[in-house]
Design a protein around this motif. Structure first.
Motif, PDB file in Angstrom:
ATOM      1  N   GLU A  75      30.090  34.600  42.201  1.00 26.24           N
ATOM      2  CA  GLU A  75      31.353  34.861  43.043  1.00 26.24           C
ATOM      3  C   GLU A  75      32.895  34.451  42.281  1.00 26.24           C
ATOM      4  OE1 GLU A  75      33.791  33.516  47.341  1.00 26.24           O
ATOM      5  OE2 GLU A  75      31.699  33.660  47.092  1.00 26.24           O
ATOM      6  N   ALA A  76      33.441  35.641  42.116  1.00 26.51           N
ATOM      7  CA  ALA A  76      34.714  35.717  41.497  1.00 26.51           C
ATOM      8  C   ALA A  76      35.816  36.593  42.493  1.00 26.51           C
ATOM      9  CB  ALA A  76      34.931  36.416  39.974  1.00 26.51           C
ATOM     10  N   GLY A  77      37.084  35.828  42.815  1.00 27.25           N
ATOM     11  CA  GLY A  77      37.941  36.551  43.583  1.00 27.25           C
ATOM     12  C   GLY A  77      37.394  36.937  44.904  1.00 27.25           C
ATOM     13  N   GLY A  78      36.444  36.250  45.287  1.00 25.16           N
ATOM     14  CA  GLY A  78      35.802  36.691  46.683  1.00 25.16           C
ATOM     15  C   GLY A  78      34.845  37.987  46.594  1.00 25.16           C
ATOM     16  N   VAL A  79      34.557  38.192  45.274  1.00 26.85           N
ATOM     17  CA  VAL A  79      33.647  39.355  45.137  1.00 26.85           C
ATOM     18  C   VAL A  79      32.557  38.979  44.615  1.00 26.85           C
ATOM     19  CG1 VAL A  79      33.309  41.692  43.912  1.00 26.85           C
ATOM     20  CG2 VAL A  79      35.633  40.882  44.485  1.00 26.85           C
ATOM     21  N   PRO A 120      30.128  45.380  44.089  1.00 26.33           N
ATOM     22  CA  PRO A 120      30.998  46.315  44.766  1.00 26.33           C
ATOM     23  C   PRO A 120      32.381  46.439  44.286  1.00 26.33           C
ATOM     24  CG  PRO A 120      30.670  44.183  45.916  1.00 26.33           C
ATOM     25  CD  PRO A 120      29.811  43.961  44.676  1.00 26.33           C
ATOM     26  N   VAL A 121      33.244  47.197  44.782  1.00 30.41           N
ATOM     27  CA  VAL A 121      34.540  47.407  44.633  1.00 30.41           C
ATOM     28  C   VAL A 121      35.249  47.168  45.752  1.00 30.41           C
ATOM     29  CG1 VAL A 121      34.212  49.956  44.880  1.00 30.41           C
ATOM     30  CG2 VAL A 121      36.526  48.752  43.774  1.00 30.41           C
ATOM     31  N   PRO A 122      35.993  46.186  45.962  1.00 28.07           N
ATOM     32  CA  PRO A 122      36.736  45.694  47.033  1.00 28.07           C
ATOM     33  C   PRO A 122      37.857  46.759  47.677  1.00 28.07           C
ATOM     34  CG  PRO A 122      36.650  43.889  45.779  1.00 28.07           C
ATOM     35  CD  PRO A 122      36.423  45.204  45.003  1.00 28.07           C
ATOM     36  N   ASP A 123      37.927  47.084  49.024  1.00 29.13           N
ATOM     37  CA  ASP A 123      38.775  48.046  49.638  1.00 29.13           C
ATOM     38  C   ASP A 123      40.184  47.858  48.965  1.00 29.13           C
ATOM     39  OD1 ASP A 123      36.640  48.923  51.082  1.00 29.13           O
ATOM     40  OD2 ASP A 123      37.275  47.914  52.969  1.00 29.13           O
ATOM     41  N   TRP A 124      40.621  46.721  48.353  1.00 29.73           N
ATOM     42  CA  TRP A 124      41.927  46.590  48.112  1.00 29.73           C
ATOM     43  C   TRP A 124      42.289  46.559  46.611  1.00 29.73           C
ATOM     44  CZ3 TRP A 124      41.884  42.443  44.629  1.00 29.73           C
ATOM     45  CH2 TRP A 124      40.971  41.610  44.617  1.00 29.73           C
ATOM     46  N   PHE A 125      41.166  47.069  46.053  1.00 30.16           N
ATOM     47  CA  PHE A 125      41.386  47.237  44.526  1.00 30.16           C
ATOM     48  C   PHE A 125      42.136  48.474  44.433  1.00 30.16           C
ATOM     49  CE2 PHE A 125      38.375  44.812  41.507  1.00 30.16           C
ATOM     50  CZ  PHE A 125      38.744  43.578  42.071  1.00 30.16           C
ATOM     51  N   ARG A 126      43.008  48.421  43.483  1.00 23.92           N
ATOM     52  CA  ARG A 126      43.900  49.813  43.374  1.00 23.92           C
ATOM     53  C   ARG A 126      44.125  50.129  41.658  1.00 23.92           C
ATOM     54  NH1 ARG A 126      42.424  50.535  47.493  1.00 23.92           N
ATOM     55  NH2 ARG A 126      43.651  51.222  49.196  1.00 23.92           N
ATOM     56  N   GLY A 127      43.758  49.251  40.925  1.00 26.12           N
ATOM     57  CA  GLY A 127      43.830  49.293  39.301  1.00 26.12           C
ATOM     58  C   GLY A 127      43.098  48.317  38.463  1.00 26.12           C
ATOM     59  N   SER A 128      43.312  48.754  37.118  1.00 27.22           N
ATOM     60  CA  SER A 128      42.759  47.779  36.142  1.00 27.22           C
ATOM     61  C   SER A 128      43.062  46.359  36.179  1.00 27.22           C
ATOM     62  CB  SER A 128      42.908  48.664  34.935  1.00 27.22           C
ATOM     63  OG  SER A 128      42.250  49.757  34.668  1.00 27.22           O
ATOM     64  N   ASP A 178      43.339  44.721  38.826  1.00 28.09           N
ATOM     65  CA  ASP A 178      42.456  44.070  39.607  1.00 28.09           C
ATOM     66  C   ASP A 178      41.285  43.694  39.142  1.00 28.09           C
ATOM     67  OD1 ASP A 178      44.396  44.039  41.789  1.00 28.09           O
ATOM     68  OD2 ASP A 178      43.620  46.119  42.281  1.00 28.09           O
ATOM     69  N   VAL A 179      40.703  44.696  38.155  1.00 30.07           N
ATOM     70  CA  VAL A 179      39.385  44.465  37.630  1.00 30.07           C
ATOM     71  C   VAL A 179      39.502  43.331  36.377  1.00 30.07           C
ATOM     72  CG1 VAL A 179      37.554  45.488  36.088  1.00 30.07           C
ATOM     73  CG2 VAL A 179      38.756  46.826  37.933  1.00 30.07           C
ATOM     74  N   LEU A 180      40.885  43.333  35.775  1.00 31.11           N
ATOM     75  CA  LEU A 180      41.089  42.179  34.761  1.00 31.11           C
ATOM     76  C   LEU A 180      41.048  40.907  35.421  1.00 31.11           C
ATOM     77  CD1 LEU A 180      41.483  41.420  31.809  1.00 31.11           C
ATOM     78  CD2 LEU A 180      43.892  41.795  32.416  1.00 31.11           C
ATOM     79  N   GLU A 181      41.585  40.834  36.421  1.00 33.25           N
ATOM     80  CA  GLU A 181      41.576  39.396  37.246  1.00 33.25           C
ATOM     81  C   GLU A 181      40.327  38.920  37.670  1.00 33.25           C
ATOM     82  OE1 GLU A 181      44.293  37.130  37.226  1.00 33.25           O
ATOM     83  OE2 GLU A 181      45.646  38.567  36.500  1.00 33.25           O
ATOM     84  N   LEU A 182      39.528  39.972  38.105  1.00 37.43           N
ATOM     85  CA  LEU A 182      38.039  39.548  38.550  1.00 37.43           C
ATOM     86  C   LEU A 182      37.429  39.172  37.309  1.00 37.43           C
ATOM     87  CD1 LEU A 182      35.980  39.916  40.788  1.00 37.43           C
ATOM     88  CD2 LEU A 182      35.411  42.125  39.977  1.00 37.43           C
ATOM     89  N   LEU A 183      37.579  39.585  36.186  1.00 33.67           N
ATOM     90  CA  LEU A 183      36.875  39.544  34.908  1.00 33.67           C
ATOM     91  C   LEU A 183      37.083  37.849  34.598  1.00 33.67           C
ATOM     92  CD1 LEU A 183      36.731  42.793  32.942  1.00 33.67           C
ATOM     93  CD2 LEU A 183      34.628  41.518  33.656  1.00 33.67           C
ATOM     94  N   LEU A 184      38.512  37.737  34.667  1.00 31.55           N
ATOM     95  CA  LEU A 184      38.857  36.327  34.022  1.00 31.55           C
ATOM     96  C   LEU A 184      38.438  35.488  35.249  1.00 31.55           C
ATOM     97  CD1 LEU A 184      42.486  37.327  33.399  1.00 31.55           C
ATOM     98  CD2 LEU A 184      40.642  36.810  31.865  1.00 31.55           C
ATOM     99  N   GLY A 185      38.250  35.757  36.253  1.00 29.46           N
ATOM    100  CA  GLY A 185      37.520  34.682  37.182  1.00 29.46           C
ATOM    101  C   GLY A 185      36.189  34.520  37.097  1.00 29.46           C
ATOM    102  N   LEU A 186      35.483  35.539  36.699  1.00 29.78           N
ATOM    103  CA  LEU A 186      34.192  35.640  36.215  1.00 29.78           C
ATOM    104  C   LEU A 186      33.951  34.726  35.012  1.00 29.78           C
ATOM    105  CD1 LEU A 186      31.149  36.578  36.849  1.00 29.78           C
ATOM    106  CD2 LEU A 186      31.649  38.276  35.113  1.00 29.78           C
TER     107      LEU A 186
END
Length: 275
Positions: free
Chosen positions: A4-8, A62-70, A72-80
């Motif tokens: 789990e990273a950033g709630g995903v 999954p891609v969260p409903d609130w994702f709107r750009g790269s 958001d993906v980068l923050e998810l990866l850093l959390g992972l």
């Protein structure tokens, strides 16, 4: 595996043990493409823990409903990375959009990233991108691929042989029906990463930039311009290679990635430490 990273709940595959190498796939596929490209590199090279995540909206992440750009993906990866790697140093490699994200990770964590590899990376400004042209076609896809898969294969590969067809069937095609097209569409609204501060020093770790001479997606001129941003960069442009470079030139790909890992090891990192 999941973390789990950033709630995903991020799905990822993991192989081996030792020094971490995080591998990021491009858009429209999943972790299996980078796994198929990189695992042959590590077949004779123990001492590395390879982490292959599915990016949001692809594979089983999954891609969260609130994702709107790269961003958001980068923050998810850093959390992972915080969850799976922790504070340990690691190397990162990415293909296409994954290469773009890998650049972002290195910019945000320069002290933790021991090496950066970008394969056919997309960038903010693509230029001099050639039209798609097949150089060699000897693969018979009749009865082997669905009509939709045939279109994907023909549009992706410039070298269409039984071997590249096998690679497509094993490492690309299984991911196609798992893509969340709507989710990726939302993420493309702001696909450019936020600018790195202008006073940020260049990433100084061992870097590899690979481009395909016939790449009709990213081209080779844009990736060449990245060289000035990376003082330890090796740049190679390969003939008989499009955006599917790891599949079309596997021997050269393996040799160049191996040399990059050697340079990472020279710094005292990785699975084979220098004396």
């Amino acid at each position: 595996m999941e973390a789990e990273a950033g709630g995903v709940a991020v799905h990822y595959a993991e192989h081996g043990s030792g020094f971490p190498v995080v591998a990021l796939h491009g858009a429209g596929v999943d972790h299996r493409e980078m796994l198929g490209a990189l695992e042959p590199v590590f077949r004779e090279r123990p001492g590395y823990r390879r982490v292959y995540p599915d990016l949001p909206g692809m594979g089983r992440t999954p891609v969260p409903d609130w994702f709107r750009g790269s961003d958001d993906v980068l923050e998810l990866l850093l959390g992972l990375i915080d969850v799976v790697v922790g504070e340990e140093e690691f190397a990162i490699a990415g293909h296409s959009f994954g290469g773009y994200l890998a650049r972002g990770v290195a910019a945000r964590r320069p002290a933790q990233v021991a090496g950066l590899a970008m394969i056919c990376p997309i960038g903010e400004e693509a230029r001099d991108v050639p039209a798609h042209a097949v150089l060699h076609a000897s693969a018979d896809v009749t009865g082997v691929l669905s009509p939709a898969e045939q279109d994907q294969y023909r549009d992706y590969f410039v070298i269409q042989t039984p071997d590249t067809l096998r690679r497509f069937r094993e490492h690309v095609a299984p991911a196609l029906p798992l893509v969340d097209a709507d989710g990726l569409g939302r993420m493309s609204e702001r696909w450019r990463l936020s600018d790195v501060p202008p006073d940020a020093p260049p990433y100084a770790g061992p870097t590899l930039i690979l481009a395909g001479r016939q790449d009709s997606t990213a081209g080779y001129a844009g990736p060449w311009e990245l060289v000035e941003r990376y003082p330890r960069a090796t740049y190679a442009v390969l003939d008989r290679a499009g955006h599917a470079l790891p599949h079309e030139q596997p021997a050269l790909f393996t040799a160049l990635v191996t040399e990059w890992l050697d340079r990472v090891d020279e710094r005292g990192h990785g699975g084979r430490l220098t004396d």
